[in-house]
Scaffold this motif. Structure first.
Motif, PDB file in Angstrom:
ATOM      1  N   GLY A  75       0.823  -1.209   0.000  1.00 50.37           N
ATOM      2  CA  GLY A  75       0.000   0.000   0.000  1.00 50.37           C
ATOM      3  C   GLY A  75       0.851   1.249   0.000  1.00 50.37           C
ATOM      4  O   GLY A  75       2.085   1.187  -0.017  1.00 50.37           O
ATOM      5  N   CYS A  76       0.141   2.371   0.029  1.00 50.65           N
ATOM      6  CA  CYS A  76       0.826   3.667  -0.067  1.00 50.65           C
ATOM      7  C   CYS A  76       1.279   4.139   1.306  1.00 50.65           C
ATOM      8  O   CYS A  76       0.985   3.524   2.331  1.00 50.65           O
ATOM      9  N   PHE A  77       1.909   5.274   1.319  1.00 51.68           N
ATOM     10  CA  PHE A  77       2.427   5.874   2.542  1.00 51.68           C
ATOM     11  C   PHE A  77       1.312   6.224   3.526  1.00 51.68           C
ATOM     12  O   PHE A  77       1.415   5.955   4.720  1.00 51.68           O
ATOM     13  N   CYS A  78       0.202   6.791   3.011  1.00 49.46           N
ATOM     14  CA  CYS A  78      -0.859   7.254   3.934  1.00 49.46           C
ATOM     15  C   CYS A  78      -1.855   6.144   4.248  1.00 49.46           C
ATOM     16  O   CYS A  78      -2.780   6.339   5.021  1.00 49.46           O
ATOM     17  N   ALA A  79      -1.696   4.991   3.632  1.00 52.85           N
ATOM     18  CA  ALA A  79      -2.519   3.798   3.896  1.00 52.85           C
ATOM     19  C   ALA A  79      -3.943   3.869   3.360  1.00 52.85           C
ATOM     20  O   ALA A  79      -4.748   2.999   3.657  1.00 52.85           O
ATOM     21  N   SER A  80      -4.273   4.874   2.582  1.00 52.47           N
ATOM     22  CA  SER A  80      -5.644   4.873   2.047  1.00 52.47           C
ATOM     23  C   SER A  80      -5.753   3.976   0.816  1.00 52.47           C
ATOM     24  O   SER A  80      -6.821   3.475   0.503  1.00 52.47           O
ATOM     25  N   THR A  81      -4.645   3.757   0.128  1.00 58.12           N
ATOM     26  CA  THR A  81      -4.666   2.844  -1.015  1.00 58.12           C
ATOM     27  C   THR A  81      -3.884   1.590  -0.658  1.00 58.12           C
ATOM     28  O   THR A  81      -2.700   1.651  -0.339  1.00 58.12           O
ATOM     29  N   THR A  98      -1.192   5.317  -8.695  1.00 55.88           N
ATOM     30  CA  THR A  98      -0.661   6.053  -7.548  1.00 55.88           C
ATOM     31  C   THR A  98      -1.758   6.200  -6.502  1.00 55.88           C
ATOM     32  O   THR A  98      -2.926   5.937  -6.786  1.00 55.88           O
ATOM     33  N   CYS A  99      -1.380   6.638  -5.321  1.00 57.16           N
ATOM     34  CA  CYS A  99      -2.403   6.957  -4.318  1.00 57.16           C
ATOM     35  C   CYS A  99      -2.918   8.361  -4.620  1.00 57.16           C
ATOM     36  O   CYS A  99      -2.132   9.293  -4.790  1.00 57.16           O
ATOM     37  N   GLY A 100      -4.232   8.490  -4.674  1.00 55.45           N
ATOM     38  CA  GLY A 100      -4.834   9.788  -4.971  1.00 55.45           C
ATOM     39  C   GLY A 100      -4.617  10.795  -3.856  1.00 55.45           C
ATOM     40  O   GLY A 100      -4.748  12.002  -4.064  1.00 55.45           O
ATOM     41  N   THR A 101      -4.271  10.332  -2.676  1.00 58.34           N
ATOM     42  CA  THR A 101      -4.095  11.242  -1.540  1.00 58.34           C
ATOM     43  C   THR A 101      -2.621  11.609  -1.332  1.00 58.34           C
ATOM     44  O   THR A 101      -2.265  12.771  -1.308  1.00 58.34           O
ATOM     45  N   CYS A 102      -1.760  10.589  -1.209  1.00 60.07           N
ATOM     46  CA  CYS A 102      -0.364  10.899  -0.869  1.00 60.07           C
ATOM     47  C   CYS A 102       0.576  10.764  -2.073  1.00 60.07           C
ATOM     48  O   CYS A 102       1.772  10.998  -1.949  1.00 60.07           O
ATOM     49  N   SER A 103       0.005  10.380  -3.237  1.00 52.89           N
ATOM     50  CA  SER A 103       0.779  10.304  -4.491  1.00 52.89           C
ATOM     51  C   SER A 103       1.868   9.238  -4.529  1.00 52.89           C
ATOM     52  O   SER A 103       2.705   9.261  -5.422  1.00 52.89           O
TER      53      SER A 103
HETATM   54 ZN   LIG Z   1      -1.739   7.312   0.150  1.00 48.24          ZN
END
Ligand SMILES: [Zn+2]
Ligand SMILES: [Zn+2]
Length: 277
Positions: free
Chosen positions: A13-19, A82-87
């Motif tokens: 997953g991404c850095f911010c964990a939303s994806t 990509t993650c739409g929030t943290c890219s």
């Molecule tokens: Zn993210």
């Protein structure tokens, strides 16, 4: 013969964990790239990728990955997830084929598991990056046909075939639907043409309205039945004539509707070798 163990779920997953995503099977290949492009777009001094069939990446997070599609001057397509929030850049597909994706290994929860099988573009490796003794390397881009395990090559063929089958089915459904639209247009025309304009100033009584309503509904029902019949025939035909598709594989560098996921690395194998699908 003992049954092979199921592949353990591998998450990332991404850095911010939303994806978040899950790999549904073992990777096809793991590699590192020391080219300057990879350094630039990962912001690191070399890049690591875990290659897998795009269809085996399942999005499981709060938000699906944001897919950005890029059409190159040569007509091939690249999809970047990509993650739409943290890219965070999660994976890309389309560099070799849109049926496979290169996951950015660092986004896996356990990147430890995905040690590169090969380091490519070794000639541009940063000198203070030291590789373990015995590391497999190659100059420039690697040719997947030389380096991938046989089983991965077979999986790639199968994935290409599945993608082509899906494409064919989509085309057939679209065709059946457009036929349906044509028929609707025809059906719309007929009653209109037959309705005398003079009738306009006579209010339709309820009985007449009911009769026309029922007629329309019946016609619609019939068309729906025809459409499902046609779809059945198409599906059957599709089952029957899928095999020869493989022949087309080599000459189809076309692109896929920008629906699915992506690979990371502008490189090597000419797009025609592995068809997009
Ligand atoms: Zn993210
Ligand atoms: Zn690279």
């Amino acid at each position: 013969m003992s049954k092979s163990k199921p592949f353990p779920a591998i998450h990332g997953g991404c850095f911010c964990a939303s994806t978040r995503y899950r790999l549904e099977t073992a990777p096809l290949f793991c590699y590192a790239c020391h080219c300057q492009d990879c350094n630039k777009h990962t912001g690191s001094v070399f890049a690591c990728f875990t290659t897998i069939e795009t269809e085996f990446i399942t999005s499981i997070g709060k938000a699906p990955p944001k897919i950005t599609t890029l059409v190159r001057p040569n007509g091939t397509t690249r999809h970047l997830a990509t993650c739409g929030t943290c890219s965070t850049r999660l994976w890309a597909s389309g560099d070799r084929s849109t049926v496979i994706a290169d996951i950015n290994t660092g986004t896996l929860d356990l990147p430890e598991l995905m040690e590169p099988d090969l380091h490519e573009y070794i000639e541009s490796k940063i000198s203070w990056v030291l590789l373990p003794e015995g590391t497999k390397t190659c100059k420039g881009p690697f040719d997947y046909r030389d380096w991938w395990p046989k089983n991965s090559l077979r999986r790639l063929d199968a994935a290409i075939q599945r993608a082509q089958e899906r494409k064919k089915l989509q085309a057939k459904v679209a065709q059946a639907e457009s036929l349906e639209v044509e028929e609707e247009k025809e059906a719309d025309k007929t009653p209109t043409a037959q309705t005398p304009d003079e009738k306009d100033d006579v209010a339709e009584d309820d009985e007449e309205f009911e009769r026309r309503y029922l007629e329309t509904e019946k016609a619609l029902q019939e068309r729906l039945e025809q459409l499902s019949l046609r779809l059945e025939v198409h599906e059957k035909a599709q089952e029957d004539d899928l095999r020869p598709v493989v022949v087309q594989a080599a000459k189809e560098p076309a692109q896929e509707p920008a629906s699915k996921a992506p690979t990371a690395d502008p490189k090597q194998v000419p797009a025609a070798t592995v068809p997009e699908s």
